[in-house]
Design a protein around this motif. Structure first.
Motif, PDB file in Angstrom:
ATOM      1  N   VAL A 183      89.440   2.159 -33.092  1.00  0.00           N
ATOM      2  CA  VAL A 183      89.971   3.628 -33.384  1.00  0.00           C
ATOM      3  C   VAL A 183      88.758   4.322 -32.645  1.00  0.00           C
ATOM      4  O   VAL A 183      87.649   3.927 -32.833  1.00  0.00           O
ATOM      5  N   ASP A 184      89.286   5.602 -32.020  1.00  0.00           N
ATOM      6  CA  ASP A 184      88.046   6.380 -31.215  1.00  0.00           C
ATOM      7  C   ASP A 184      88.204   7.648 -31.850  1.00  0.00           C
ATOM      8  O   ASP A 184      88.928   8.654 -31.718  1.00  0.00           O
ATOM      9  N   ILE A 185      86.879   7.954 -32.579  1.00  0.00           N
ATOM     10  CA  ILE A 185      86.678   9.107 -33.415  1.00  0.00           C
ATOM     11  C   ILE A 185      85.690   9.969 -32.645  1.00  0.00           C
ATOM     12  O   ILE A 185      85.171  11.001 -33.193  1.00  0.00           O
ATOM     13  N   ARG A 186      85.501   9.792 -31.097  1.00  0.00           N
ATOM     14  CA  ARG A 186      84.655  10.758 -30.475  1.00  0.00           C
ATOM     15  C   ARG A 186      85.088  12.129 -30.235  1.00  0.00           C
ATOM     16  O   ARG A 186      86.278  12.252 -30.513  1.00  0.00           O
ATOM     17  N   CYS A 244      87.295   4.409 -44.485  1.00  0.00           N
ATOM     18  CA  CYS A 244      86.942   5.609 -45.111  1.00  0.00           C
ATOM     19  C   CYS A 244      86.120   6.725 -44.286  1.00  0.00           C
ATOM     20  O   CYS A 244      86.114   7.832 -44.173  1.00  0.00           O
ATOM     21  N   MET A 245      85.456   6.258 -43.006  1.00  0.00           N
ATOM     22  CA  MET A 245      84.673   6.916 -42.118  1.00  0.00           C
ATOM     23  C   MET A 245      85.792   7.754 -41.565  1.00  0.00           C
ATOM     24  O   MET A 245      85.746   8.740 -41.191  1.00  0.00           O
ATOM     25  N   VAL A 246      86.812   6.985 -41.161  1.00  0.00           N
ATOM     26  CA  VAL A 246      87.861   7.646 -40.148  1.00  0.00           C
ATOM     27  C   VAL A 246      88.724   8.598 -41.019  1.00  0.00           C
ATOM     28  O   VAL A 246      88.917   9.750 -40.613  1.00  0.00           O
ATOM     29  N   GLN A 248      87.757  10.268 -43.785  1.00  0.00           N
ATOM     30  CA  GLN A 248      86.981  11.341 -44.172  1.00  0.00           C
ATOM     31  C   GLN A 248      86.298  12.121 -43.115  1.00  0.00           C
ATOM     32  O   GLN A 248      85.562  12.955 -43.329  1.00  0.00           O
ATOM     33  N   GLY A 249      86.813  11.871 -41.892  1.00  0.00           N
ATOM     34  CA  GLY A 249      86.483  12.722 -40.623  1.00  0.00           C
ATOM     35  C   GLY A 249      84.790  12.869 -40.248  1.00  0.00           C
ATOM     36  O   GLY A 249      84.301  13.795 -40.069  1.00  0.00           O
ATOM     37  N   VAL A 250      84.300  11.725 -40.704  1.00  0.00           N
ATOM     38  CA  VAL A 250      82.614  11.789 -40.365  1.00  0.00           C
ATOM     39  C   VAL A 250      82.352  10.586 -39.084  1.00  0.00           C
ATOM     40  O   VAL A 250      83.323   9.743 -38.869  1.00  0.00           O
ATOM     41  N   GLN A 251      81.268  10.637 -38.855  1.00  0.00           N
ATOM     42  CA  GLN A 251      80.875   9.725 -37.606  1.00  0.00           C
ATOM     43  C   GLN A 251      79.951   8.575 -38.059  1.00  0.00           C
ATOM     44  O   GLN A 251      79.432   7.767 -37.322  1.00  0.00           O
ATOM     45  N   SER A 252      79.830   8.290 -39.208  1.00  0.00           N
ATOM     46  CA  SER A 252      79.127   7.166 -39.660  1.00  0.00           C
ATOM     47  C   SER A 252      79.645   6.709 -41.091  1.00  0.00           C
ATOM     48  O   SER A 252      80.075   7.452 -41.908  1.00  0.00           O
TER      49      SER A 252
END
Length: 871
Positions: A183-186, A244-246, A248-252
């Motif tokens: 997944v790429d969440i940049r 969970c990071m993905v 919950q929309g967070v970067q860590s």
């Protein structure tokens, strides 16, 4: 979506796909010699993949606690420095054992991620095994590629090499190609600059793998060749924290609600703020991660220790302590206070945390306090090393000694040295470390051949509850070699009367005998992935023939006595001390038993006597063994049986009962408690905070114990001239000895005073130093007194005295503190060098040190050496 909801959504999805939800297995593995901890979701199911057992349902799903801190999968040093590696993590998984394969696994993974979780398809990439040109000559996984084309555009299907996209259980066993989902969440700006597909498997913190679908279709043999598996399996693993990071929309990962409650508590306790300083942030991430790993390990029954799995847990906790010590300024225990938050957060999913909370807190607090004392001691030693160093580079050997002998971590040594303008020789340190690691690896390294299979697809049956002899056939065998044990053969029978080591009970020994009378001795029996493996010194002749298998009757009987006694002991402790007592480990051998249990204080003499009496009354009561085999787990619990945390139980269990003692147990037991004869506690002590240990003996060992005590009693009476009351006679001797000792001490002091008066006149000045080197007729204590009395009367004093006591040599060196400061002299260094003359060694402080040796005739040589040294 909260983490608890994410976990439930995953499990419920696969339950709808006809999967059975199974609880997480304990992290510490007890019957798999290839693994210390569960390090992947598939580890608890190895017996199913290997065909050694059949699951109740061919489709399973779970969330599994995993630990990656040792061996091939070791993420420990990355933890804290990035945002997505952890020691403990949850792995969400779905499993198929010979049921569905690639098509369904791919389709359901895509459905769950994009429809149930609603992850944007444009954020996802998948990888497919590209094939290999090495010895395996594996083709590209075209089948997986074609299935993926039905769900995702081809430009997002990437080829992966063997390192990334071919999964193997180990050097041998089931394996196969895999498809990873990334997944790429940049941010949109970052994506516009760099194409996401170029960042796959490049350790980018926002372009990460979240799910791996493993297609097990091959078997790796010992000669490295591959063969097709008769049944194909699915093994998937998704990183819960990353998901969970993905979601919950967070970067860590550390910004998810998996970690934020713990981080907030650390901020409160330490008065530090997360997100302001990188070094502080790393420390907080390390501690928030490590407290989870340590807490779950203790709850699963693995306490910190100096060996094996216990050492790994201790190392993790100590890493957390030293980050708190160095970067959060915490000089007192505090990590144990985070357990409450962890229990609140995860106790619903993992009830063992709730039940074991008090124990977890106690153990962590005690370990913290102990290591903080070590740090204080290490700091003193390091200060001394810096003070005595002639250069700005410290010896790497000294840094290694600090780590190896005192437990002082080298990274903290490095930090302190750099702060003081020093460094150390990393090459020497690494050399010493590799030498130590090499010795351990050589001793434990095991090489094994492929199994030679003689009987196909026959499930092994254990018949050792009912008989100690049987006609068996060898189903398969292989040769194994280790530096420790040499060459052995592992044998698997179609059925066996030999008990395989497990549940604390030692494995059976015995022998095999064929029709011609040829005998092969079985030296051990261990369980490996649900199969009893017998270790033999040689391979039986005519391996295809039926063999008579015989268990060592005497060893089995003694072991059974001790095992049954542990059950009675457990009952006694709960009855006498309270129901807070729980078994925390046991070792059942033929010679003795060891029982670890939770309790907060040392047992009194009366309590120990009451425990012994409780057990012996049940032995004398001749309680019969009542057992129920292969009953449902819940039925056993309803009958009153106790299940132990840290143990893995199957769908059916065996319940063992002696009177009111009922436990789930797979071990062997006496048919009647009367067979035990007698029970005797030989020691009781602490193992860790809140954990006590009792060692005891039964049966023949008790008879031998009383025989030896009786013999010692009559020998003592003979020495006391057959005194009618030997205790009073011995006390009288002790009183007389004490009186004489005081008189001798007084005489020695008078002698030392007289000697001191003579020695004053013998002190001479050499190069501005008041010097004397001489052999004396005094003991070590008397010499020390003389040194310090002369030291109070002379400045710039250097003394070296030698003495011979009981055929051994003693050297004592005293140097005035002003000489230590002005001349850089060090008594400890000097006596270590002089100790070579008396074939010994020693050490001490810079101003006073001693050495001992076995060569008294070398004393004069040492004295002459000291004279030349001063001159």
């Amino acid at each position: 979506m909260k983490s608890q909801d994410i976990r439930n959504t995953f499990l419920n999805f696969f339950e709808e796909k006809k999967h059975s939800i199974v609880p997480s297995a304990p992290m510490v593995l007890k019957d798999d010699p290839t693994l210390m901890f569960v390090n992947s979701g598939m580890a608890p199911f190895k017996e199913f993949f290997l065909g050694n057992a059949q699951p109740k349902n061919n489709r399973l799903t779970d969330t599994q606690k995993c630990l990656r801190v040792s061996g091939k999968h070791n993420d420990l040093e990355e933890v804290g420095y990035d945002t997505y590696h952890h020691t403990l993590f949850e792995m969400l998984g779905n499993w198929s054992f010979g049921d569905y394969f690639k098509k369904e696994a791919i389709a359901w993974a895509w459905e769950l991620l994009t429809e149930k979780f609603g992850i944007d398809k444009d954020l996802l990439y998948v990888t497919v095994f590209e094939g290999s040109d090495d010895a395996d000559k594996l083709p590209m996984d075209q089948e997986a590629y074609d299935f993926w084309k039905g769900h995702i555009s081809e430009d997002r299907i990437l080829m992966g090499n063997k390192n990334d996209n071919f999964w193997e259980m180990g050097d041998q066993g089931p394996c196969g190609p895999c498809s990873e989902i990334h997944v790429d969440i940049r941010s949109a700006e970052e994506k516009a600059k760099v194409d996401g597909k170029t960042l796959i498997n490049r350790d980018h913190p926002q372009v990460v793998e979240i799910w791996n679908l493993v297609f097990m279709q091959y078997n790796r043999k010992a000669n490295k060749s591959l063969e097709n598996l008769p049944d194909k399996h699915i093994d998937t693993g998704m990183g819960f924290e990353r998901l969970c990071m993905v979601m919950q929309g967070v970067q860590s990962n550390y910004d998810t609600d998996v970690f934020t409650p713990i981080i907030r508590e650390i901020e409160t306790i330490t008065d530090k703020e997360y997100g302001k300083n990188e070094k502080v942030d790393v420390a907080i991430r390390v501690i928030s991660d490590h407290v989870r790993a340590v807490s779950f390990s203790i709850a699963d029954g693995q306490l910190p220790s100096n060996t094996g799995a216990g050492y790994v847990i201790r190392r993790i906790l100590r890493r957390a302590v030293r980050y708190g010590f160095t970067f959060l300024d915490k000089k007192e225990p505090f990590i144990y206070r985070l357990v409450e938050v962890l229990v609140t957060q995860m106790g619903q999913t993992f009830p063992e945390l709730k039940v074991q909370r008090q124990l977890v807190e106690n153990v962590i607090k005690e370990e913290e306090a102990s290591f903080l004392r070590t740090l204080d001691q290490g700091l003193i030693l390091l200060d001394r090393i810096i003070e005595n160093s002639q250069t700005k580079e410290i010896s790497g050997t000294k840094v290694f000694e600090l780590k190896d002998t005192y437990g002082f971590p080298e990274d903290l040594t490095d930090l302190i040295l750099r702060e003081n303008g020093y460094t150390y020789n990393h090459g020497d340190f690494d050399k010493k470390l590799k030498e130590q690691q090499g010795r351990g690896k050589e001793a434990s390294q095991l090489k094994s051949d492929d199994w030679t299979v003689l009987i196909e697809d026959e499930e092994q049956e254990f018949i050792g509850y009912d008989t100690l002899e049987a006609q068996v056939k060898i189903a398969k065998y292989r040769k194994v070699t280790s530096k420790k044990d040499g060459e052995l053969y592992q044998l698997v029978f179609n059925m066996t009367p030999f008990y395989a080591e497990g549940g604390g009970q030692v494995g059976d020994k015995g022998y095999l005998e064929n029709a011609q009378g040829d005998v092969v001795y079985i030296v051990d029996t261990k369980k490996e992935n649900n199969i009893a493996v017998h270790f033999a010194k040689s391979l039986p002749k005519n391996v295809n023939e039926t063999q008579k298998a015989s268990v060592d009757v005497k060893q089995r009987y003694r072991t059974e006595c001790n095992h049954t006694a542990t059950h009675l002991l457990h009952q006694a402790l709960r009855d006498i001390l309270g129901i807070h007592v729980e078994q925390k480990g046991s070792a059942v051998h033929s010679k003795y038993l060891r029982f670890d249990f939770s309790h907060f204080s040392k047992l009194t003499v009366d309590e120990l006597r009451d425990v012994e009496d409780f057990v012996n009354r049940r032995i004398y009561g001749k309680l019969p063994l009542q057992e129920k085999r292969n009953i449902p787990m819940q039925q056993a619990i309803d009958d009153g049986a106790m299940a132990l945390f840290g143990e893995k139980y199957g769908d059916t269990v065996r319940a063992v009962r002696f009177g009111q003692s009922i436990e789930l147990c797979g071990g062997t037991h006496v048919k009647n408690t009367g067979d035990i004869w007698h029970f005797k506690i030989v020691s009781e002590g602490a193992v860790a905070s809140g954990i006590r240990r009792i060692e005891a003996i039964t049966s023949d060992a008790v008879k031998e114990f009383y025989f030896e005590n009786n013999r010692s009693y009559f020998e003592m009476r003979d020495l006391l001239n057959n005194a009618k009351e030997p205790v009073k006679a011995l006390q009288s001797l002790q009183d007389e000895n004490l009186t004489l000792k005081k008189q001798i001490d007084g005489l020695l002091k008078e002698k030392a005073k007289a000697v001191k008066g003579d020695l004053k006149n013998e002190i001479t000045e050499v190069n501005g130093i008041n010097f004397l080197a001489k052999k004396l007729d005094l003991d070590a204590s008397g010499i020390k007194d003389v040194c310090f009395e002369l030291g109070s009367q002379f400045d710039n004093l250097f003394l070296l005295f030698g003495a011979e006591n009981d055929g051994k040599a003693i050297l004592s060196c005293y140097i005035s503190k002003e000489l230590v400061a002005s001349k850089g002299l060090n008594a400890g260094t000097i006596v270590r060098e002089l100790g070579k003359h008396i074939q010994g060694g020693g050490g001490g402080q810079p101003f006073f040190a001693t050495a001992g040796g076995k060569k008294p005739e070398g004393i004069e040589e040492a004295l002459r050496f000291a004279q030349n040294y001063i001159k």
